[in-house]
Design an enzyme around this catalytic site. Structure first.
Site, PDB file in Angstrom:
ATOM      1  CG  HIS A 169     -11.289  -0.286   9.427  1.00  0.00           C
ATOM      2  ND1 HIS A 169     -10.711  -0.922  10.482  1.00  0.00           N
ATOM      3  CD2 HIS A 169     -10.511  -0.601   8.342  1.00  0.00           C
ATOM      4  CE1 HIS A 169      -9.642  -1.597  10.079  1.00  0.00           C
ATOM      5  NE2 HIS A 169      -9.501  -1.415   8.782  1.00  0.00           N
ATOM      6  CG  LEU A 170     -15.344   4.097   5.448  1.00  0.00           C
ATOM      7  CD1 LEU A 170     -15.882   5.425   4.930  1.00  0.00           C
ATOM      8  CD2 LEU A 170     -16.415   3.021   5.378  1.00  0.00           C
TER       9      LEU A 170
ATOM     10  CG  ASP B 197       9.752  -0.286   4.840  1.00  0.00           C
ATOM     11  OD1 ASP B 197      10.403  -1.121   5.492  1.00  0.00           O
ATOM     12  OD2 ASP B 197       8.710  -0.560   4.232  1.00  0.00           O
TER      13      ASP B 197
ATOM     14  CB  ILE C 263      -0.958  -0.010   1.205  1.00  0.00           C
ATOM     15  CG1 ILE C 263      -1.899  -1.217   1.104  1.00  0.00           C
ATOM     16  CG2 ILE C 263      -1.761   1.281   1.279  1.00  0.00           C
ATOM     17  CD1 ILE C 263      -2.758  -1.441   2.326  1.00  0.00           C
TER      18      ILE C 263
ATOM     19  CD  GLU D 293     -10.969   0.021  13.787  1.00  0.00           C
ATOM     20  OE1 GLU D 293     -11.420  -0.946  13.140  1.00  0.00           O
ATOM     21  OE2 GLU D 293     -10.111   0.790  13.323  1.00  0.00           O
TER      22      GLU D 293
ATOM     23  CB  ALA E 133     -10.824  -2.837   2.396  1.00  0.00           C
TER      24      ALA E 133
END
Length: 531
Positions: free
Chosen positions: A281-282, A173, A154, A263, A284
């Protein structure tokens, strides 16, 4: 009999049809995941369980899943699966990390725009009949520095989109190589530098012990004044209370959050703060993503149950559909080598070394190692497999090492397993011939060529005259037929070994008669599951 899969959450009819088309008997009960008791009652009838987020694959449910081989999660997050419990039971846990990568990346970009221009608050104000142009002064995206924490599936998409928006993109990273960073066109930096330079920070890392609270109060204090923070990855990566204080103080100009520490998020320190955009939590939640992950999980589970291919597994090395038929005989070989050592080793194992020589060194050695460990432990724990074996070895504190080298002998490739106990080191090597069957080629560094039989007896002795006759007479007196045998030794008078093929189990009295002979140090029955 066809493998059976239970779909206990909502999956599209197209995904369900994939199971059927690939020879899997599928039971589609999309509301069953909400009924824990009913699910636990019937889960023992299935080889596979396909879920989204509603079904909770708890330790209790997994204990009831006596035949379960794989759990497939349509989505990235596997928070609703007890992975340690599944691993101990030998159940593969798969997810679909690529099906919603674009959707989640786009949501992060959308939140960044929303926070930059205060769009939700401006919309609410305008629809309330107000016209507050001066109140909602925003900032441009172009030319700003975007700091991406996590440059995986992602994160790399977000980097690409950020570059397309003419932003200066930097990334933190630890696993990002300089070469990969150059390929993506991003500047790799350490975390403190990212915090100090970024106008926008977006997180795209999994939740681990190392990443939990990666943006805590101390880290937030190091950020550039006026920074805006986006989190579409996992709740708990950012300390919500610390961020709320930084927003109140004016140090942080805004935030966009799609995930929360708890959540469903009924409350949060971030709720109600100026220029904070929150979504449930949208990441996906697009039609395309939901369909993609459903199709992907159906394909992955079918490939495993029908072909033995393993992809996107959380707790086991992947085996592609292309390499599965090539790897299968070598997985069998690794299991046999492990089973041999497991049956002849009588004391606690301290170290395990697996040598891959020649062509085997280029194979999927992680899968082969898992198979060898499963064979090794199976003499003590019958229901162990390639998933649970590495867990058991690690829990026992055994030192495990892999060695790979170019071809050194007459064989194109072979595997050698060496086990060290407090008393001795024991080794066995084998290869696969053109018939696809495993063969022993070396035991205790003594060369030989031996098939694998269902029932065998392994004898190690000092090479003295009369041993073959003594062994044959002992078996004959006990009424046990020797179908075939293989012998090997190093030098005259040194160590010698014998592998005898018999028609069935060998009585303990026969073994005792053998070991009563001072020249015989060990006589062990061996049992192999020969296909």
């Amino acid at each position: 009999m066809a493998p059976r899969v239970l779909v206990s959450d909502e999956l599209s009819e197209t995904a369900v049809q994939i199971f059927r088309d690939r020879g899997v008997d599928v039971d589609f009960q999309p509301q069953l995941g909400k009924d824990k008791e009913k699910l636990a009652e019937i889960i023992g009838n299935y080889d596979g369980l396909a879920i989204r987020s509603a079904t909770k694959a708890t330790e209790k449910l997994i204990a009831a899943a006596t035949n379960l081989k794989v759990i497939g999660r349509a989505g990235i997050g596997v928070d609703n699966v007890d992975i340690p419990a599944a691993s101990r039971r030998g159940i593969i846990v798969m997810n679909t990390p690529f099906g919603n990568s674009i959707t989640t990346a786009e949501h992060a970009i959308a939140l960044m725009f929303a926070v930059a221009r205060q769009l939700p608050a401006a919309d609410t104000s305008t629809q309330a009949g107000k016209w507050e142009k001066s109140k909602f002064m925003g900032v441009e995206i172009t030319g700003k520095t975007l700091g991406v924490i996590g440059a995986g599936n992602i994160g790399s998409i977000v980097i690409s989109r950020g570059i397309g928006l003419k932003m200066q993109v930097i990334a933190y990273d630890p696993f990002l190589s300089r070469e990969r960073a150059e390929e993506m066109g991003v500047t790799k930096v350490e975390l403190d530098e990212l915090l100090a330079r970024a106008d926008f920070i977006t997180l795209h890392v999994p939740m681990t012990d190392k990443t939990r609270g990666i943006l805590n109060a101390e880290a937030i204090a190091k950020t550039k004044p006026g920074v805006r923070i986006i989190n579409c990855a996992r709740g708990g990566l950012v300390d919500e209370a610390a961020l709320a204080e930084a927003i109140k103080s004016g140090h942080v100009a805004g935030a966009g959050f799609d995930v929360f520490e708890t959540e469903p998020a009924k409350e949060s320190p971030l709720f109600g703060l100026p220029n904070v955009v929150c979504t449930p939590h949208l990441g996906a939640a697009t039609t395309e993503a939901q369909e993609n992950v459903a199709l992907q999980v159906a394909e992955q589970m079918s490939d495993y149950l029908v072909k033995g291919a393993v992809s996107n597994a959380i707790n086991m090395p992947s085996i592609t559909a292309e390499e599965a038929p090539i790897l299968k005989p070598f997985i069998r070989l690794a299991e046999v080598l492990g089973a041999f050592v497991g049956q002849v080793t009588e004391s606690a194992i301290k170290e395990i070394e697996i040598l891959y020589d020649g062509s085997t060194a280029a194979m999927n050695t992680k899968a082969l190692t898992s198979a060898a460990l499963a064979g090794l432990i199976r003499s003590q724990v019958s229901d162990v497999n390639m998933v649970s074996a590495p867990i058991m070895i690690k829990e026992k504190g055994v030192i495990l090492s892999e060695v790979k080298r170019d071809k050194t002998g007459v064989f194109d490739g072979y595997i050698k397993l060496t086990v060290t106990t407090e008393n001795q080191a024991r080794s066995v090597a084998g290869t696969v011939f053109s018939d696809g069957k495993p063969r022993f080629i070396q035991i205790k560094d003594i060369n030989l060529d031996a098939d694998v039989g269902s029932h065998m007896v392994y004898i190690t002795n000092t090479d003295v005259p009369g041993m073959i006759g003594f062994i044959g007479k002992t078996f004959g007196d006990a009424g046990v037929n020797i179908a075939n045998f293989q012998l090997g030794r190093k030098d005259a008078g040194s160590d010698a070994i014998a592998l005898l093929y018999v028609d069935g189990p060998v009585p303990e009295s026969l073994l005792k008669t053998l070991t009563d002979n001072p020249a015989i140090r060990q006589a062990k029955p061996l049992v192999f599951n020969v296909d």
